[in-house]
Motif scaffolding. Structure first.
Motif, PDB file in Angstrom:
ATOM      1  N   ASP A  65       0.813  -1.217   0.000  1.00 19.78           N
ATOM      2  CA  ASP A  65       0.000   0.000   0.000  1.00 19.78           C
ATOM      3  C   ASP A  65       0.848   1.268   0.000  1.00 19.78           C
ATOM      4  N   GLU A  66       2.031   1.192   0.625  1.00 26.16           N
ATOM      5  CA  GLU A  66       2.899   2.367   0.602  1.00 26.16           C
ATOM      6  C   GLU A  66       3.382   2.621  -0.825  1.00 26.16           C
ATOM      7  N   LEU A  67       3.764   1.572  -1.526  1.00 28.16           N
ATOM      8  CA  LEU A  67       4.228   1.739  -2.908  1.00 28.16           C
ATOM      9  C   LEU A  67       3.091   2.262  -3.774  1.00 28.16           C
ATOM     10  N   LEU A  68       1.906   1.737  -3.526  1.00 28.73           N
ATOM     11  CA  LEU A  68       0.738   2.196  -4.251  1.00 28.73           C
ATOM     12  C   LEU A  68       0.520   3.683  -4.028  1.00 28.73           C
ATOM     13  N   GLY A  69       0.646   4.103  -2.769  1.00 27.43           N
ATOM     14  CA  GLY A  69       0.497   5.524  -2.432  1.00 27.43           C
ATOM     15  C   GLY A  69       1.497   6.382  -3.186  1.00 27.43           C
ATOM     16  N   ALA A  70       2.725   5.867  -3.282  1.00 24.26           N
ATOM     17  CA  ALA A  70       3.751   6.606  -4.016  1.00 24.26           C
ATOM     18  C   ALA A  70       3.346   6.756  -5.480  1.00 24.26           C
TER      19      ALA A  70
END
Lengths: 316, 310
Positions: B111-116
């Motif tokens: 989810d963090e990568l997605l947010g990026a």
């Protein structure tokens, strides 16, 4: 535009659930009742019905449907009832399995959904299958198909309208060069189709036509038996003219000896709330007969009725 | 002369020791400054007979003064914006910064990568994958594009038999290194960019069992590929290595930035574990090393980040 018709006065969720429960009771199943409710509720409403049904009767609505319904009718109702993201996850997973494998369905989902929808499908995939979509696609496809499909299913395309014409020109040139050399699995060619925004790709294809004279579609027709080329052409269509792509799928499904119910069901359930109206118009334009009429001619029984309801035929 | 030495020291390293600069330079008379210009090495004798600032040194100083400001700005940023900007910067800097892209893609949660990726859309009007695919040209491209596109499953479930056969595929790719660099091998890219992290841990465990040595110790493995594996299965070791390289004498500009980047991006995540790994590996507590190498407000800021809540 959506073809879904929802009644002006929608019954309460409790009432809907009661009616559905009644439809399952007794010896037979009241399919007409099921259609009259589910085929006239949007995704949010269906989700609420499913939740309430489960809370009230302790069973997933889909399970009840599975018990009571059969064949094509069951599949169309089941797919329709699913939340769009779950539906896409289900279809994608099916498309990676041996007996139902379909590179085309994977590409279709990856390319005709918005970035957000594709993302939600990937999330639903995690939740339902305890794996990522890309690991299954990677594992079950190979060669050029994998080279094309993996980037397509993992894309998170920018969705703005901004277009860089200079870039469009230079990338049209790259595409033309690769196609002329028949290197259809070229990294750059795939990169352009799999990563650029749809608006940018559209601009690139316009430049392609302006400068080189042909639609890219024509230039990709080199070998009609080449499955990979077929997929590539369909990819381009899905990205910039999805309604043409879906019209063609429907036409082939209906004209096929015996009808391809799988394709018919998939297109109708996945597009009813998106752009089935546009697809219908395109179908009429191309085949000189309304899609509704073609469906009536080609299908029967409750399956036919459900499709017609989703096509917006008749009243809510 | 001791003062000149102290001044030079205050202006060398990570950040600037503002207090020392103020007390020495601020209190200096013209002849002191002249002595500094003659001795410091920051100046050169101009043909017209005056000691002239070395442009290169002014630039270096500018960076050192900015280190604190950059750390603050990066720290306050939303993690999504932070990762998006770090990736953009890495793309601009060129191939030597490809490891930063690997770092972000591989050490963040799904989810963090997605947010990026979302933030990148907003900030730069392009997708990360399109920029990575169009700006990176070497052998690493395939792997990098695939890594930034991943949305890995995060559950614990592993299929041991699949992990074993995938370890074998990796072994085969490494054996074949002369014909094709493993970093370009389709199976290697598929396995590393689509499988869950727990699954990958199992894959590399099997690798060691079957091949007899760790994947990272294989000679023919591209540095970026090694970094990717480290980031995916032992991120703390990876980060402590980046920190150590950043604080080494003579580290170049980009390598030095690793100190800020790792501290700021991991302070809320696993800095304690990284700290422990650092001490085990380099025989000195991370905080002590930072105390020795960093200066002034920048140093205090980093140490404060590390010490929070302890």
């Amino acid at each position: 535009m959506s073809t879904l018709t929802v009644p002006a006065q929608v019954p309460s969720v409790t009432e809907d659930c009661e009616q559905l429960r009644k439809a399952f009771e007794g010896w037979g199943t009241n399919e007409q009742l099921i259609i009259s409710i589910l085929a006239h509720r949007n995704a949010a409403q269906r989700k609420l019905i499913r939740q309430t049904y489960a809370d009230t009767y302790g069973e997933d609505l889909l399970k009840s449907l599975d018990k009571e319904l059969t064949n094509d009718f069951e599949r169309v109702v089941m797919l329709w009832t699913l939340d769009p993201a779950e539906r896409d996850a289900f279809l994608a997973n099916e498309a990676t399995k041996r007996w139902t494998s379909s590179n085309q369905v994977l590409m279709e989902i990856a390319c005709t959904r918005s970035s957000k929808q594709l993302l939600e499908a990937r999330q639903a995939y995690h939740a339902r299958f305890k794996k990522s979509l890309e690991e299954d696609v990677g594992y079950h496809t190979n060669g050029d198909f994998r080279k094309l499909l993996l980037p397509l299913v993992t894309a998170y395309r920018y969705e703005g309208d901004e277009v860089n014409i200079t870039l469009a020109k230079s990338e049209a040139k790259i595409l033309h060069e690769k196609i002329s050399n028949k290197t259809y699995n070229d990294e750059d060619l795939i990169r352009i189709l799999a990563t650029r925004s749809k608006a940018q790709i559209n601009a690139t294809l316009n430049q392609y036509k302006n400068v080189y004279g042909n639609d890219i579609d024509q230039d990709l027709e080199a070998d009609p038996k080449d499955e990979y080329l077929d997929l590539l052409r369909a990819t381009v269509q899905c990205l910039v003219r999805p309604e043409h792509y879906f019209e063609k799928i429907l036409r082939l499904a209906i004209n096929k000896q015996g009808t391809d119910e799988g394709a018919l069901t998939r297109v109708v359930t996945t597009r009813a709330e998106v752009d089935l109206k546009v697809i219908k118009d395109e179908y009429q334009r191309r085949n000189s007969v309304p899609l509704d009429r073609a469906v009536v001619k080609d299908t029967s029984g409750d399956y036919e009725k459900m499709l017609l309801a989703l096509l917006g035929h008749g009243d809510a | 002369m001791a003062e000149i030495e102290a001044l030079i020291k205050a202006l060398s390293g990570h950040g600037v020791d503002e207090k020392t600069v103020i007390s020495i330079l601020g209190n200096s008379q013209p002849e002191h400054r002249q002595a500094f210009r003659k001795e410091g090495g920051f100046f050169a004798e101009d043909e017209r007979r005056f000691e002239r600032w070395n442009d290169h040194h002014v630039k270096l100083l500018k960076h050192e003064f900015m280190r604190f400001k950059n750390a603050v700005v990066l720290w306050a940023m939303h993690p999504w914006e932070r990762d998006a900007r770090l990736i953009k910067e890495a793309l601009k800097k060129g191939p030597n910064s490809n490891s930063v892209i690997v770092e972000i893609a591989s050490t963040r949660s799904s989810d963090e990568l997605l947010g990026a990726r979302k933030a990148y859309h907003s900030l730069f009007e392009h997708s990360i994958e399109e920029d990575v695919a169009s700006h990176i040209h070497g052998k690493e491209k395939k792997l990098l594009v695939a890594l930034v596109s991943a949305y890995r499953y995060e559950g614990p479930k592993i299929k041991e038999d699949v992990a074993k056969s995938e370890a074998k595929a990796l072994i085969s790719a490494v054996k074949n290194a002369e014909k094709q660099n493993p970093i370009e091998n389709d199976e290697v890219v598929r396995i590393l960019s689509t499988r869950s992290k727990p699954h990958l841990k199992s894959v590399f465990k099997h690798y060691k069992e079957i091949a007899g040595q760790h994947f990272e110790d294989e000679l023919d493995v591209h540095l970026i590929l090694q970094a990717a594996v480290q980031c995916l299965i032992t991120p703390q070791s990876y980060f402590s290595r980046v920190l150590d390289e950043a604080m080494r004498d003579g580290a170049d500009k980009n390598t030095k930035k690793g100190l800020t980047r790792v501290l700021v991006t991991r302070a809320d995540v696993d800095i304690r574990a990284i700290s422990d790994d650092y001490r085990n590996h380099y025989a000195i507590p991370l905080a002590d090393k930072i105390e020795a190498k960093a200066k002034g407000s920048y140093k205090e800021f980093l140490l404060t980040l590390m010490a929070r809540g302890s």
